[in-house]
Design a protein around this motif. Structure first.
Motif, mmCIF file in Angstrom:
data_model
loop_
_atom_site.group_PDB
_atom_site.id
_atom_site.type_symbol
_atom_site.label_atom_id
_atom_site.label_comp_id
_atom_site.label_asym_id
_atom_site.label_seq_id
_atom_site.Cartn_x
_atom_site.Cartn_y
_atom_site.Cartn_z
ATOM 1 N N VAL A 82 -1.302 -32.908 -23.305
ATOM 2 C CA VAL A 82 -2.157 -33.215 -22.174
ATOM 3 C C VAL A 82 -3.221 -32.141 -22.003
ATOM 4 C CG1 VAL A 82 -2.165 -33.744 -19.710
ATOM 5 C CG2 VAL A 82 -0.101 -34.133 -21.047
ATOM 6 N N ALA A 83 -4.419 -32.594 -21.630
ATOM 7 C CA ALA A 83 -5.426 -31.632 -21.182
ATOM 8 C C ALA A 83 -5.518 -31.767 -19.673
ATOM 9 C CB ALA A 83 -6.775 -31.925 -21.826
ATOM 10 N N VAL A 84 -5.317 -30.655 -18.976
ATOM 11 C CA VAL A 84 -5.482 -30.661 -17.524
ATOM 12 C C VAL A 84 -6.797 -29.941 -17.241
ATOM 13 C CG1 VAL A 84 -4.536 -29.912 -15.320
ATOM 14 C CG2 VAL A 84 -2.993 -30.659 -17.141
ATOM 15 N N VAL A 85 -7.707 -30.633 -16.574
ATOM 16 C CA VAL A 85 -9.023 -30.060 -16.318
ATOM 17 C C VAL A 85 -9.179 -29.808 -14.827
ATOM 18 C CG1 VAL A 85 -11.499 -30.366 -16.627
ATOM 19 C CG2 VAL A 85 -9.898 -31.442 -18.239
ATOM 20 N N GLY A 86 -9.453 -28.558 -14.466
ATOM 21 C CA GLY A 86 -9.628 -28.231 -13.055
ATOM 22 C C GLY A 86 -11.012 -27.687 -12.814
ATOM 23 N N GLY A 87 -11.611 -28.106 -11.710
ATOM 24 C CA GLY A 87 -12.927 -27.578 -11.382
ATOM 25 C C GLY A 87 -12.840 -26.790 -10.099
ATOM 26 N N GLY A 133 -10.864 -32.045 -9.304
ATOM 27 C CA GLY A 133 -11.923 -31.162 -8.841
ATOM 28 C C GLY A 133 -12.935 -31.966 -8.058
ATOM 29 N N PRO A 134 -14.154 -31.466 -7.971
ATOM 30 C CA PRO A 134 -15.184 -32.233 -7.271
ATOM 31 C C PRO A 134 -15.357 -33.597 -7.947
ATOM 32 C CG PRO A 134 -15.954 -30.021 -7.841
ATOM 33 C CD PRO A 134 -14.637 -30.197 -8.512
ATOM 34 N N MET A 135 -15.739 -34.601 -7.143
ATOM 35 C CA MET A 135 -15.852 -35.957 -7.694
ATOM 36 C C MET A 135 -16.817 -35.997 -8.873
ATOM 37 S SD MET A 135 -15.605 -38.674 -4.645
ATOM 38 C CE MET A 135 -14.451 -38.473 -3.283
ATOM 39 N N ILE A 136 -17.902 -35.228 -8.764
ATOM 40 C CA ILE A 136 -18.903 -35.256 -9.833
ATOM 41 C C ILE A 136 -18.299 -34.759 -11.148
ATOM 42 C CG2 ILE A 136 -19.821 -32.970 -9.134
ATOM 43 C CD1 ILE A 136 -22.084 -35.747 -10.242
ATOM 44 N N LEU A 153 -11.903 -25.046 -6.967
ATOM 45 C CA LEU A 153 -10.693 -25.136 -6.192
ATOM 46 C C LEU A 153 -9.734 -26.175 -6.751
ATOM 47 C CD1 LEU A 153 -9.474 -24.204 -3.410
ATOM 48 C CD2 LEU A 153 -10.023 -26.551 -2.802
ATOM 49 N N GLY A 154 -10.296 -27.167 -7.456
ATOM 50 C CA GLY A 154 -9.450 -28.206 -8.057
ATOM 51 C C GLY A 154 -8.372 -27.604 -8.945
ATOM 52 N N CYS A 155 -8.607 -26.377 -9.439
ATOM 53 C CA CYS A 155 -7.598 -25.716 -10.272
ATOM 54 C C CYS A 155 -6.303 -25.521 -9.500
ATOM 55 C CB CYS A 155 -8.113 -24.367 -10.766
ATOM 56 S SG CYS A 155 -9.546 -24.562 -11.817
ATOM 57 N N ALA A 156 -6.459 -25.240 -8.214
ATOM 58 C CA ALA A 156 -5.272 -25.033 -7.392
ATOM 59 C C ALA A 156 -4.457 -26.313 -7.314
ATOM 60 C CB ALA A 156 -5.679 -24.593 -5.993
ATOM 61 N N ILE A 157 -5.175 -27.432 -7.377
ATOM 62 C CA ILE A 157 -4.508 -28.723 -7.267
ATOM 63 C C ILE A 157 -4.007 -29.169 -8.628
ATOM 64 C CG2 ILE A 157 -4.784 -31.023 -6.303
ATOM 65 C CD1 ILE A 157 -7.242 -30.040 -4.836
ATOM 66 N N ALA A 158 -4.733 -28.777 -9.675
ATOM 67 C CA ALA A 158 -4.354 -29.162 -11.033
ATOM 68 C C ALA A 158 -3.173 -28.327 -11.528
ATOM 69 C CB ALA A 158 -5.545 -28.977 -11.970
ATOM 70 N N ALA A 215 -10.203 -24.691 -17.127
ATOM 71 C CA ALA A 215 -10.553 -24.390 -15.738
ATOM 72 C C ALA A 215 -11.994 -23.914 -15.663
ATOM 73 C CB ALA A 215 -9.623 -23.315 -15.191
ATOM 74 N N GLY A 216 -12.771 -24.544 -14.811
ATOM 75 C CA GLY A 216 -14.170 -24.150 -14.680
ATOM 76 C C GLY A 216 -14.460 -23.613 -13.283
ATOM 77 N N PHE A 217 -15.259 -22.538 -13.257
ATOM 78 C CA PHE A 217 -15.645 -21.948 -11.964
ATOM 79 C C PHE A 217 -17.139 -21.689 -11.986
ATOM 80 C CE2 PHE A 217 -11.223 -20.920 -12.634
ATOM 81 C CZ PHE A 217 -10.649 -21.180 -11.404
ATOM 82 N N ARG A 218 -17.730 -21.491 -10.798
ATOM 83 C CA ARG A 218 -19.157 -21.213 -10.759
ATOM 84 C C ARG A 218 -19.429 -19.824 -11.340
ATOM 85 N NH1 ARG A 218 -20.369 -20.887 -5.659
ATOM 86 N NH2 ARG A 218 -18.732 -21.959 -4.983
ATOM 87 N N ASN A 219 -18.649 -18.807 -10.930
ATOM 88 C CA ASN A 219 -18.804 -17.468 -11.498
ATOM 89 C C ASN A 219 -17.455 -16.758 -11.515
ATOM 90 O OD1 ASN A 219 -18.369 -15.965 -8.974
ATOM 91 N ND2 ASN A 219 -20.245 -17.008 -8.339
ATOM 92 N N LYS A 220 -17.420 -15.570 -12.085
ATOM 93 C CA LYS A 220 -16.110 -14.947 -12.320
ATOM 94 C C LYS A 220 -15.444 -14.465 -11.031
ATOM 95 C CE LYS A 220 -16.913 -10.039 -13.667
ATOM 96 N NZ LYS A 220 -17.866 -9.725 -12.639
ATOM 97 N N ASP A 221 -16.246 -14.243 -9.990
ATOM 98 C CA ASP A 221 -15.672 -13.733 -8.744
ATOM 99 C C ASP A 221 -14.771 -14.754 -8.033
ATOM 100 O OD1 ASP A 221 -17.068 -11.447 -9.191
ATOM 101 O OD2 ASP A 221 -18.812 -12.085 -7.990
ATOM 102 N N ILE A 222 -14.968 -16.000 -8.360
ATOM 103 C CA ILE A 222 -14.168 -16.997 -7.637
ATOM 104 C C ILE A 222 -13.057 -17.585 -8.513
ATOM 105 C CG2 ILE A 222 -16.002 -17.594 -5.973
ATOM 106 C CD1 ILE A 222 -16.491 -20.105 -7.712
ATOM 107 N N ILE A 223 -12.789 -16.919 -9.635
ATOM 108 C CA ILE A 223 -11.673 -17.400 -10.465
ATOM 109 C C ILE A 223 -10.373 -17.153 -9.706
ATOM 110 C CG2 ILE A 223 -10.408 -17.019 -12.622
ATOM 111 C CD1 ILE A 223 -13.079 -16.384 -13.952
ATOM 112 N N ILE A 224 -9.559 -18.204 -9.590
ATOM 113 C CA ILE A 224 -8.287 -18.044 -8.866
ATOM 114 C C ILE A 224 -7.112 -18.392 -9.770
ATOM 115 C CG2 ILE A 224 -9.161 -18.452 -6.514
ATOM 116 C CD1 ILE A 224 -8.311 -21.414 -6.888
ATOM 117 N N LEU A 225 -5.968 -17.859 -9.420
ATOM 118 C CA LEU A 225 -4.696 -18.232 -10.029
ATOM 119 C C LEU A 225 -4.651 -18.067 -11.552
ATOM 120 C CD1 LEU A 225 -4.102 -21.539 -8.020
ATOM 121 C CD2 LEU A 225 -2.956 -19.362 -7.613
#
Ligand SMILES: Cc1cc2nc3c(=O)[nH]c(=O)nc-3n(C[C@H](O)[C@H](O)[C@H](O)COP(=O)(O)OP(=O)(O)OC[C@H]3O[C@@H](n4cnc5c(N)ncnc54)[C@H](O)[C@@H]3O)c2cc1C
Ligand SMILES: Cc1cc2nc3c(=O)[nH]c(=O)nc-3n(C[C@H](O)[C@H](O)[C@H](O)COP(=O)(O)OP(=O)(O)OC[C@H]3O[C@@H](n4cnc5c(N)ncnc54)[C@H](O)[C@@H]3O)c2cc1C
Ligand code: SF4
Ligand code: SF4
Ligand code: FES
Ligand SMILES: [Mg+2]
Lengths: 464, 283
Positions: B101-106, B188-191, B108-113, B131-141
């Motif tokens: 499986v590939a789990v893709v999180g965008g 993640g976000p709907m888009i 905050l969606g990573c928290a849910i994925a 896992a994708g984030f806008r920048n490195k400062d908001i990488i979580i978990l």
């Protein structure tokens, strides 16, 4: 000496052009003198025809005589012998097709105002609480559960608690009361009245567990495993139906349940409420029942200038209580009768900008005995609106049906139950809208009452 | 009342809370959510169950302070209580039988994925977590995600973590490099979910998305969460939140999720004003 006036004593009401801007109660209720005067219109008929029109057999001539004698608390006690929620039913029962339809005074003139008198007695009793502490019956050692805190569940819980059962009501929302709290608006049924009934049940020892989703938090079988000996399911028929016309996905299209829940339960009518709602200027409501009237009148109060009721049949077939139709008209709601929506139109932002409708005429009677609406060729017209509220009916939600093996339901998703509420699953009883489909408060209450008696019998027999 | 047992700030405006909710913890499964109200007058908001501890009777939620209610929630501290906390709601994700499986999180969606990746990993599946984030400062978990996956790929929109890419680029690379996925799970976000679904469609890979429609009751009563799936009206709260990404009408869903934007904006301003007043009083 009977009062031979051919008409009911009018009930004082807020002025239509004032009340259509506030959420305060429309009808202000009889005062003592008027109530006594109205009670004196009752002839105390020997054969009691009115009683046969009441689904729960309220002893109408008896309570009305007590009012005539000025014994208001006794009158309330008399009603309470057979009905659990008189302050509610006095306000919302469709009296014109029930008790009052059978009243002999209605043959030449207006019937006795049974509903208004019932409301009077109940309100009087609430305003004059007696000091007697609430009677808490001796516990009988048996645990029962009630699913859903609407009128069916509340009535069932109250009757079982009165017999000494340890009763727990499980409710999925954060507030008990069912449709009485989330659907019927404040201006028709003040929430404080419903809350009082719930508080009385609590004082009698009924436990309420809110935010509890039966079917997910625990299943019916889990509840049995927890030691409940019998379970009443009164989970209502809350799932909204849509018309399946094009454009129902546009922003500004609400189900009546969503609109009313945002306004009532979530208090969007108060400026400071954190729950958002779209403030429409022109609204079309699809449907002609109580739900449609409530939605239309709420929309008006939320500031809409033009509010239309779009209904397929004619005035005579409107399923709403006569009083609600009358009040709605007084408040300026515009009735587009014999008209059916064909399509919701949207603007570039995907927001409602109108409804394309078609005029209808009445043809031959259909299976329900009502004359079937037939489209009139070439009669299409467009209503210019920026919101649509769909109030064409509801069905039971799937939470319990899909998680309770052995519980039979019918084609419409309603639980199948016999006349006392017994279902196909041992120990599970059901009643109210979840069995009948969307119906009335008094029928739900009656079903809760019958089921309470049947559950008592079931548990007593099992433990013999 | 539902007590906050633990609070941890994961990034500037993402908060994790562990809540005492024994009834919910007993039955919770990955993919399900709860609905909470912060106080007696609050609105009802849905949040995914990020983790559950059946023994302790607790549920973990991870939320982004994005508007008035989530900001108000973020102000609460350990020991405070939430007024309402209902669940578990929605259908659990169907993870049975998935092997690759590939789990893709965008974002905050990573928290849910992440809980889905974790469960799949525990069930023995091979899990690529993208896992994708806008920048490195908001990488979580990051540590949690690494532990819950076979391969972890973290990318950022601006490349600040040294890997500038979109999650769809990485997913496509993996598929093109010969990875055979039984399913792709996108959260993640709907888009983002829309574009992940468009990426997998030509390859015919089953794609599951978690639809975060605007909800009120979460029980199938209001119909506000409805969306169109394969031409049919579905309610995200009872029929979902998981749906087949190739069948969802994302454009409609995205437009529906923006309906209250103006009111949400003024609620945020009111909230800020209220907080400033409070600060002034404290001073
Ligand atoms: C807007 C509106 C106006 C109305 N006006 C009138 C009127 O004027 N006169 C009249 O007689 N009738 C009226 N009705 C109809 C009347 O309100 C209903 O027939 C009546 O409330 C049915 O009672 P009930 O107890 O069966 O169900 P409900 O009142 O629907 O209560 C069911 C309860 O069960 C809860 N529940 C559902 N599923 C679960 C679950 N899985 N676990 C736990 N809890 C659950 C629900 O949240 C709800 O609180 C109106 C209805 C509406 C919607
Ligand atoms: C099933 C589901 C699971 C979710 N899980 C998470 C999660 O784990 N973590 C997380 O941070 N967020 C999650 N969300 C989104 C979360 O519910 C919203 O961010 C939150 O409601 C925003 O509320 P607000 O008042 O703070 O912001 P607002 O300013 O009011 O709203 C910001 C945006 O959030 C969305 N939103 C607003 N109200 C609601 C509502 N009642 N229901 C759904 N969306 C809404 C809208 O798109 C809106 O534009 C989930 C949503 C759903 C439906
Ligand atoms: S309960 Fe309803 S039907 Fe019965 S007497 Fe009262 S108002 Fe009439
Ligand atoms: S039928 Fe009318 S007049 Fe006769 S007892 Fe009943 S309420 Fe009174
Ligand atoms: S949130 Fe109300 S029906 Fe889904
Ligand atoms: Mg909000």
């Amino acid at each position: 000496m009977a009062n031979m006036s051919p008409v009911k004593n009018p009930i004082p009401e807020q002025d239509p052009n004032v009340r259509n801007k506030n959420f305060l109660e429309v009808s202000l209720g009889y005062d003592e003198t008027t109530a006594v005067d109205e009670a004196q219109r009752c002839l105390n008929c020997k054969n009691r025809p009115c009683v046969s029109g009441c689904p729960v057999n309220v002893q109408i001539p008896d309570f009305i005589s007590l009012i005539a004698e000025g014994k208001f608390l006794e009158a309330n006690a008399k009603i309470k012998e057979t009905s659990s929620l008189p302050a509610v039913c006095g306000r919302v029962c469709p009296q014109e097709s029930q008790c009052e339809s059978k009243c002999v005074r209605g043959i030449k003139g207006e019937p006795v105002a049974i509903g208004r008198l019932e409301r009077f007695a109940a309100d009087y009793a609430m305003a004059h609480p007696t000091d007697d502490a609430v009677e808490v019956p001796a516990p009988n050692g048996h645990k029962v559960a009630v699913v859903g805190a609407g009128p069916a569940g509340l009535t069932c819980a109250g009757d079982l608690a009165a017999k000494g059962y340890d009763v727990t009501v499980f409710e999925v929302l954060h507030t008990a009361g069912g449709v009485l709290m989330y659907g019927i608006p404040e201006f028709r049924l003040p929430k404080a009245i419903v809350q009082k009934e719930i508080d009385t049940l609590k004082a009698k020892g009924v436990k309420f567990v809110l935010n509890f989703v039966v079917g997910r938090t625990e299943t019916i079988d889990d509840l049995f495993a927890d030691g409940f000996e019998a379970i009443f399911v009164g989970s209502g028929a809350g799932l909204p139906n849509f018309m399946r016309v094009p454009g129902e996905g546009y922003n500004g299209v609400y189900s009546a349940n969503e609109y009313l829940t945002r306004v009532n339960l979530m208090k969007a009518y108060k400026e400071e409420s954190p729950t958002p709602i779209y403030h429409a200027k022109k609204v079309a409501v699809f449907g002609g029942g109580n739900v449609a009237m409530d939605a239309a009148r709420c929309a008006k109060r939320m500031g809409a200038e033009d509010v239309y009721i779009v209904y397929r049949r004619s005035e005579a077939e409107l399923p709403a209580r006569a009083e609600e139709v009358h009040h709605a008209k007084e408040e300026g709601i515009i009735f587009k009768l014999l008209a059916a929506p064909l399509e919701v139109l949207g603007d570039d932002d995907f927001h409602v900008k109108g409804v394309r409708c078609q005029n209808m005429e009445l043809g031959e009677p259909d299976a329900s005995g009502r004359r079937r609406p037939v489209p009139i060729e070439g009669s299409e017209f467009i209503l210019d609106v920026d919101a649509v509220i769909v109030a064409i009916g509801t069905s039971p939600n799937p939470l319990i049906r899909t998680t309770t093996p052995g519980l039979d339901t019918n084609r419409k998703g309603c639980i199948v139950a016999d006349e006392v509420g017994a279902t196909s699953k041992e120990g599970v009883f059901a009643g109210g809208d979840t069995v009948t489909g969307a119906a009335t408060v008094i029928l739900a209450m009656g079903a809760g009452k019958k089921a309470a008696a049947a559950m008592d019998e079931y548990i007593q027999n099992k433990n013999k | 009342m539902y007590q906050i047992l633990k609070k941890r700030r994961l990034s500037e405006n993402v908060v994790l809370m562990e809540i005492d909710a024994p009834y919910v913890a007993k039955k919770a499964e990955p993919g399900q959510f709860i609905i909470l109200r912060v106080d007696e007058e609050g609105e009802r908001i849905p949040l995914t169950i990020a983790e559950y501890d059946r023994e302790k009777g607790s549920i973990t939620i991870i939320f982004q302070e994005i508007g008035a209610t989530t900001m108000q929630l973020g102000l609460l501290e350990e020991g405070d209580c939430l007024h309402d906390f209902a669940g578990p709601l929605g259908r659990a994700s169907e993870l049975e039988g998935l092997k690759h499986v590939a789990v893709v999180g965008g974002g905050l969606g990573c928290a849910i994925a992440y809980p889905q990746a974790k469960k799949l990993h525990e069930m023995g599946a091979e899990v690529d977590l993208i896992a994708g984030f806008r920048n490195k400062d908001i990488i979580i978990l990051e540590d949690e995600m690494r532990a819950a996956s076979t391969n972890l790929y973290i990318c950022t929109d601006d490349g600040s973590n040294g890997n500038k890419a979109l999650v769809t680029d990485i997913l496509k690379q993996q598929i093109e490099s010969g990875k055979k996925y039984d399913a792709v799970i996108a959260i993640g976000p709907m888009i983002m979910m829309k574009f992940v679904s468009l990426t997998t469609k030509p390859y015919g890979i089953k794609t599951i998305v978690s639809m975060n429609s605007i909800m009120v009751d979460g029980t199938g009563m209001c119909g506000g969460c409805r969306l169109t799936v394969d031409g049919e009206t579905k309610f995200a709260c009872v029929d979902g939140p998981d749906f087949d990404g190739h069948l969802v009408d994302f454009d409609e869903a995205m437009r529906r999720s923006r309906i209250y934007k103006p009111q949400e904006q003024s609620a945020i301003e009111a909230h800020r004003e209220h907080c400033n007043l409070l600060k002034m009083e404290v001073k």
